[in-house]
Design an enzyme around this catalytic site. Structure first.
Site, PDB file in Angstrom:
ATOM      1  NE  ARG A  49      -3.882   2.209   0.798  1.00 40.34           N
ATOM      2  CZ  ARG A  49      -4.484   2.989  -0.080  1.00 40.34           C
ATOM      3  NH1 ARG A  49      -4.237   2.851  -1.369  1.00 40.34           N
ATOM      4  NH2 ARG A  49      -5.345   3.894   0.301  1.00 40.34           N
TER       5      ARG A  49
ATOM      6  CG  HIS B 166      -5.261  -4.210   6.330  1.00 40.12           C
ATOM      7  ND1 HIS B 166      -4.398  -4.837   7.205  1.00 40.12           N
ATOM      8  CD2 HIS B 166      -5.275  -4.963   5.211  1.00 40.12           C
ATOM      9  CE1 HIS B 166      -3.925  -5.928   6.632  1.00 40.12           C
ATOM     10  NE2 HIS B 166      -4.421  -6.021   5.417  1.00 40.12           N
TER      11      HIS B 166
ATOM     12  CD  GLU C 162     -10.430 -25.269  26.497  1.00 41.17           C
ATOM     13  OE1 GLU C 162     -10.188 -25.625  27.656  1.00 41.17           O
ATOM     14  OE2 GLU C 162     -10.882 -26.028  25.635  1.00 41.17           O
TER      15      GLU C 162
ATOM     16  CB  THR D  56     -13.279 -15.478  31.053  1.00 39.00           C
ATOM     17  OG1 THR D  56     -13.231 -15.529  32.495  1.00 39.00           O
ATOM     18  CG2 THR D  56     -14.601 -16.037  30.541  1.00 39.00           C
TER      19      THR D  56
ATOM     20  CD  GLU E  18     -12.762 -11.135  32.594  1.00 41.18           C
ATOM     21  OE1 GLU E  18     -12.859 -10.045  32.020  1.00 41.18           O
ATOM     22  OE2 GLU E  18     -12.896 -12.225  31.995  1.00 41.18           O
TER      23      GLU E  18
END
Length: 196
Positions: free
Chosen positions: A85, A155, A180, A182, A184
Site C-alpha cells: 500500500r 489496513h 477454556e 475467560t 478473568e
C-alpha cells in the site's frame, strides 16, 4: 465400537451463529439418561472432574497456540499490506508510526509464543503446568486480539471490510479470551497458584 442403541439420550442441539470462529461449529450436547458403557469411559469412575480439569489445562495451551497463530497471521498480513500500500509516493511501511506498530505486533507475538512453548514443554515433561498454561492462554489470547486490532488499523478502511482477512483475525481472536477460561478466571488461577 459403535453401539447406536446405547447412544439413545445423546442429543446434539442446533449450532450457534457466532461472531467469528466460523470454521469450528458450536452446538449444545445433551446427555438425557445416557448410559456410558465402561469401555467408552475416559479416566476412572468418579474422577470426571479431575479428568475434565486435566483436559482444560492442556486445552489452554492449545488456545495459546491458536492465539499465537492468529497473531502471526495478522502480523504477516499487515506487513505484506504495508509494503504494498502506497501513500504519498511510498509504501506505508516507510512511515515510522507503521514501523512501530509492526515492531510491537511482532514482539507481542514472540512473547506469546515463548509462554506457550514453556507451558507445552512443562506438560510434555510431566511437570506442574497449571500456572504456565493459564499465563500462556491469558497472554496469547489478549495479544491475538491486540495484534489483530493493529492489523486492522494498518489496513485502514480496508481492514474493516471482508475484502481482506484482517477483520476475520479480529473476530476469531476475541473468542480466545472467552473459552477454556475467560481472562478473568485465568487471572484468578494465576493468583491462586502464586499464593498457594
Amino acid at each position: 465400537m459403535v453401539r447406536p442403541e446405547e447412544d439413545d439420550g445423546f442429543i446434539v442441539e442446533g449450532t450457534e451463529h457466532k461472531l467469528g470462529d466460523k470454521g469450528c461449529p458450536t452446538a449444545e450436547l445433551r446427555f438425557d439418561d445416557l448410559h456410558v458403557h465402561e469401555d467408552r469411559r475416559l479416566g476412572e469412575e468418579g474422577r470426571g472432574l479431575v479428568q475434565a480439569l486435566k483436559t482444560l489445562n492442556g486445552g489452554r495451551i492449545t488456545i495459546a497456540a491458536r492465539g499465537v497463530g492468529i497473531a502471526q497471521a495478522a502480523l504477516d498480513e499487515a506487513l505484506d499490506y504495508s509494503q504494498d500500500r502506497e501513500q504519498f509516493d511510498q509504501p506505508v511501511s516507510e512511515f515510522q508510526s507503521i514501523q512501530h506498530k509492526l515492531a510491537d505486533m511482532d514482539t507481542k507475538a514472540e512473547a506469546a509464543r515463548m509462554l506457550m512453548h514453556k507451558a507445552a514443554d512443562k506438560k510434555i515433561r510431566g511437570e506442574s503446568y497449571v500456572k504456565d498454561a493459564a499465563q500462556a492462554k491469558l497472554y496469547a489470547s489478549e495479544v491475538s486480539r491486540e495484534v489483530a486490532n493493529e492489523g486492522i488499523q494498518i489496513h485502514g478502511g480496508y481492514g474493516y471490510t471482508k475484502d481482506f482477512p484482517a477483520e476475520r483475525f479480529y473476530r476469531d481472536a476475541k473468542l480466545n479470551e472467552i473459552y477454556e477460561g475467560t481472562s478473568e478466571i485465568l487471572r484468578n488461577t494465576i493468583a491462586d497458584e502464586l499464593l498457594d
